[in-house]
Design an enzyme around this catalytic site. Structure first.
Site, mmCIF file in Angstrom:
data_model
loop_
_atom_site.group_PDB
_atom_site.id
_atom_site.type_symbol
_atom_site.label_atom_id
_atom_site.label_comp_id
_atom_site.label_asym_id
_atom_site.label_seq_id
_atom_site.Cartn_x
_atom_site.Cartn_y
_atom_site.Cartn_z
ATOM 1 N N GLU A 7 0.859 -1.186 0.000
ATOM 2 C CA GLU A 7 0.000 0.000 0.000
ATOM 3 C C GLU A 7 0.896 1.237 0.000
ATOM 4 O OE1 GLU A 7 -3.384 0.968 -0.160
ATOM 5 O OE2 GLU A 7 -2.309 2.878 -0.157
ATOM 6 N N ARG A 50 -27.219 8.179 -11.037
ATOM 7 C CA ARG A 50 -26.321 9.284 -10.707
ATOM 8 C C ARG A 50 -25.974 10.149 -11.917
ATOM 9 N NH1 ARG A 50 -22.257 6.202 -6.540
ATOM 10 N NH2 ARG A 50 -23.663 6.389 -4.769
ATOM 11 N N HIS A 56 -16.153 8.056 -9.397
ATOM 12 C CA HIS A 56 -15.838 6.648 -9.655
ATOM 13 C C HIS A 56 -15.409 6.497 -11.103
ATOM 14 C CE1 HIS A 56 -16.259 2.337 -8.640
ATOM 15 N NE2 HIS A 56 -16.514 2.193 -9.933
HETATM 16 C C1 FAD Z 1 -16.175 8.872 -0.473
HETATM 17 C C2 FAD Z 1 -16.620 7.640 -1.213
HETATM 18 C C3 FAD Z 1 -17.788 7.010 -0.844
HETATM 19 C C4 FAD Z 1 -18.182 5.852 -1.511
HETATM 20 N N1 FAD Z 1 -19.286 5.185 -1.075
HETATM 21 C C5 FAD Z 1 -19.617 4.011 -1.646
HETATM 22 C C6 FAD Z 1 -20.661 3.221 -1.096
HETATM 23 O O1 FAD Z 1 -21.250 3.554 -0.071
HETATM 24 N N2 FAD Z 1 -20.970 2.060 -1.718
HETATM 25 C C7 FAD Z 1 -20.320 1.624 -2.835
HETATM 26 O O2 FAD Z 1 -20.652 0.572 -3.364
HETATM 27 N N3 FAD Z 1 -19.290 2.351 -3.338
HETATM 28 C C8 FAD Z 1 -18.914 3.505 -2.763
HETATM 29 N N4 FAD Z 1 -17.836 4.202 -3.235
HETATM 30 C C9 FAD Z 1 -16.985 3.559 -4.252
HETATM 31 C C10 FAD Z 1 -16.132 2.481 -3.581
HETATM 32 O O3 FAD Z 1 -15.855 2.847 -2.261
HETATM 33 C C11 FAD Z 1 -14.818 2.243 -4.325
HETATM 34 O O4 FAD Z 1 -15.090 1.938 -5.669
HETATM 35 C C12 FAD Z 1 -14.072 1.092 -3.680
HETATM 36 O O5 FAD Z 1 -13.790 1.392 -2.328
HETATM 37 C C13 FAD Z 1 -12.778 0.794 -4.413
HETATM 38 O O6 FAD Z 1 -12.124 -0.219 -3.695
HETATM 39 P P1 FAD Z 1 -10.781 -0.816 -4.236
HETATM 40 O O7 FAD Z 1 -10.357 -1.856 -3.273
HETATM 41 O O8 FAD Z 1 -10.908 -1.184 -5.659
HETATM 42 O O9 FAD Z 1 -9.793 0.442 -4.209
HETATM 43 P P2 FAD Z 1 -9.389 1.386 -2.994
HETATM 44 O O10 FAD Z 1 -10.212 1.179 -1.811
HETATM 45 O O11 FAD Z 1 -9.296 2.776 -3.515
HETATM 46 O O12 FAD Z 1 -7.934 0.845 -2.643
HETATM 47 C C14 FAD Z 1 -6.894 0.918 -3.590
HETATM 48 C C15 FAD Z 1 -5.611 1.141 -2.835
HETATM 49 O O13 FAD Z 1 -4.505 0.965 -3.733
HETATM 50 C C16 FAD Z 1 -3.507 1.891 -3.387
HETATM 51 N N5 FAD Z 1 -2.607 2.083 -4.528
HETATM 52 C C17 FAD Z 1 -2.890 2.698 -5.703
HETATM 53 N N6 FAD Z 1 -1.776 2.714 -6.481
HETATM 54 C C18 FAD Z 1 -0.793 2.091 -5.796
HETATM 55 C C19 FAD Z 1 0.577 1.823 -6.066
HETATM 56 N N7 FAD Z 1 1.167 2.240 -7.187
HETATM 57 N N8 FAD Z 1 1.300 1.158 -5.131
HETATM 58 C C20 FAD Z 1 0.730 0.764 -3.953
HETATM 59 N N9 FAD Z 1 -0.547 1.038 -3.622
HETATM 60 C C21 FAD Z 1 -1.310 1.678 -4.539
HETATM 61 C C22 FAD Z 1 -4.296 3.142 -3.027
HETATM 62 O O14 FAD Z 1 -3.532 4.024 -2.231
HETATM 63 C C23 FAD Z 1 -5.486 2.550 -2.286
HETATM 64 O O15 FAD Z 1 -5.279 2.496 -0.896
HETATM 65 C C24 FAD Z 1 -17.417 5.353 -2.597
HETATM 66 C C25 FAD Z 1 -16.258 6.017 -2.982
HETATM 67 C C26 FAD Z 1 -15.852 7.149 -2.300
HETATM 68 C C27 FAD Z 1 -14.598 7.844 -2.724
#
Ligand code: FAD
Length: 504
Positions: A74, A330, A438
């Site tokens: 991370e 949305r 998103h």
């Molecule tokens: C404020 C907010 C509210 C939301 N609410 C909802 C909701 O209620 N319900 C819903 O369904 N969706 C919601 N969404 C969308 C949803 O939360 C996200 O699509 C989802 O959390 C993405 O999860 P993920 O595991 O794919 O990525 P993330 O949770 O973004 O995790 C990816 C991680 O990878 C890390 N990373 C990136 N590049 C690198 C690299 N080069 N090296 C190492 N680490 C790296 C990042 O720092 C991050 O921590 C919301 C989004 C936001 C921003």
């Protein structure tokens, strides 16, 4: 030069034998020649990039499906990415407590969830993947409840674009309510999270070779980590990467704020493309219509307008008039807000709706911060929000009448018996405006979570899950589907990554 498979293979073979890594950007301005490490700092069986829902779910499953070492890298100083700050919403047609049935909120099914998801994304979503999402959402939720202790509020919402009440909310009302349980499951099974580790390249020798490992920037300098079984990309979307989003949608420049955490940048998609991955649907970038108008923040109050439509919330513009069907998706609501030409717009609700959308405590905190505005009468609310009182009164009177008659001649809103008329105060208002939220596009994957190359073939030992992938949500994601997407496909990718035969 035409980019054919033969050309790429030729390039791959030549550079491969010279010990140079595959880099399809090679020869482009700014591209560097990268040499595959001759010595690795470490070998990990399943290596995961990103510690959000997708990475944590992948780690949890990889650790019980045969991988002896599972490490999440991370880049940020805290784990969780967008996941930990998310709104706590999770779509599933059912749950182990059968809350929808218990609350008498009508029928639903996995098939209906899949249909709504495909339609909500204008049928750009890959039906096979959408079916996996809808079928896996309920088991995924129950898994987090059973294994991680996720707690749900006794409420199920019908949110924009859905035709059924299927949006679940965790007790915390924020993504931490799923992220912490997922972290606990993953760590209790032996997975490790390493913070402050930024992946800066993916090592792959040529277009027929497996992924070999990654280059990582750490506080102690650069490291190269080899993968023995597989690499899982779970690095999230690119909503905060203004340059990247403008390549695909030039209108989404710096004038738009974003709801995302600062690490939501797209470098991992670029590195994956450079080693042959296909990225699809990159121009499909979602605006969240209910963000805090000046900062783009999506805090606890900003989720109320999203949760409200199924319980009777009304959206008005600065003239005090409705401007859209509140049950809409949305993209439709965001466009309608922008089209008002009057920033911001407002959500209007009353005291009776609060337990269906959130908690009294959240509302008190929102009031203290000035995010919500409260008034005993609609006239007072109008005055506090700065909208014409007569117009607001007339709008709400008409809305109440439409609700009673079950027909909305203005915007064709579908009414349900769970909706509450806006007759009794106190009344509340909150300002809202679109912010970049998103990125529906990303790496193309198959049903096993394998990342695919531009010919549709799996790239050996490379998996991807969560917002870094594309093809599930089409051109518009239905709210609440991302959490389920990350959990469902994170589990699939982690399971299959761990089943790869380890390299010696
Ligand atoms: C404020 C907010 C509210 C939301 N609410 C909802 C909701 O209620 N319900 C819903 O369904 N969706 C919601 N969404 C969308 C949803 O939360 C996200 O699509 C989802 O959390 C993405 O999860 P993920 O595991 O794919 O990525 P993330 O949770 O973004 O995790 C990816 C991680 O990878 C890390 N990373 C990136 N590049 C690198 C690299 N080069 N090296 C190492 N680490 C790296 C990042 O720092 C991050 O921590 C919301 C989004 C936001 C921003």
């Amino acid at each position: 030069m035409e980019l054919s498979r033969r050309t790429l293979m030729k390039v791959g073979v030549v550079v491969g034998t010279a010990g140079v890594a595959l880099n399809l950007f090679e020869g482009k301005a700014g591209a560097v020649v990268r040499k595959i490490p001759t010595k690795w700092d470490e070998t990990v069986e399943v290596l995961i990039v990103g510690s959000g829902f997708a990475g944590l779910a992948a780690a949890a499953e990889a650790a019980v499906n045969g991988a002896k070492s599972v490490v999440i890298l991370e880049k940020m100083p805290i784990y969780g990415g967008n996941s930990i700050i998310n709104g706590g919403e999770y779509n599933a047609w059912d749950d182990k407590f059968h809350l929808r049935q218990k609350l008498n909120l009508g029928d639903d099914s996995a098939d209906l969830h899949a249909q709504d998801t495909l339609k909500g994304g204008d049928f750009f979503g890959v039906p096979e993947l959408v079916k996996i999402l809808a079928d896996g959402a309920t088991p995924g939720l129950n898994w987090m409840i059973d294994e991680g202790g996720v707690q749900l509020r006794e409420v199920v919402n019908r949110t924009g674009g859905h035709t059924a009440y299927r949006t679940h909310t965790c007790v915390a009302g924020v993504g931490r309510g799923y992220a912490e349980p997922l972290r606990k499951i993953a760590e209790s099974r032996g997975a490790k999270i390493r913070l402050g580790m930024k992946v800066t390249w993916i090592w792959r020798k040529d277009v027929d070779s497996p992924v070999l490992g990654v280059e990582v920037e750490t506080s102690k300098g650069m490291q190269n980590i080899r993968v023995a079984r597989a690499l899982v990309l779970a690095s999230g979307g690119f909503s905060r990467d203004v340059a990247m989003r403008m390549i695909y949608n030039p209108s989404l420049g710096p004038g738009y704020s974003s709801t995302n955490h600062p690490g939501a940048t797209g470098e991992m998609i670029r590195y994956a493309q450079a080693v042959g991955c296909e990225a699809i649907h990159m121009a499909f970038i979602q605006l969240y219509p209910y963000a805090e108008p000046e900062t783009g923040m999506l805090d606890a109050p900003a989720v109320y307008p999203f949760r409200g439509p199924g319980f009777g919330i009304v959206y008005v513009n600065k003239a005090g008039k409705r401007f859209v069907n509140e049950m809409e998706r949305r993209d439709v609501v965001s466009r309608a807000e922008l089209a008002t030409g009057m920033k911001p717009t407002y959500s209007i609700f009353n005291e009776e709706m609060i337990p269906h959308m959130g908690t009294k405590d959240e509302v008190e905190k929102g009031l203290a911060k000035g995010r919500f505005v409260k008034a005993d009468t609609l006239a007072e609310l109008a005055q506090k929000l700065g909208v014409p009182a007569d117009a607001l009164q007339e709008t709400i009177t008409k809305h109440n009448q439409y609700l009673k008659e079950g027909k909305d001649p203005e915007f064709n809103r579908a009414y349900t018996k769970a909706m509450i008329p806006l007759e009794q105060g106190p009344f509340y208002g909150i300002a809202q405006w679109p912010a970049v939220h998103h990125t529906m596009g990303g790496l193309r994957v198959n049903a096993k979570g394998q990342a695919l190359d531009i010919w549709g073939n799996p790239i050996p030992r490379l998996y991807a899950a969560g917002e870094v992938t594309g093809g599930i949500h089409g051109d518009n994601r239905l709210g609440g589907n991302a959490t389920a997407d990350c959990v469902v496909f994170g589990r699939i990718a982690g399971t299959n990554a761990a089943k790869e035969k380890p390299l010696a």
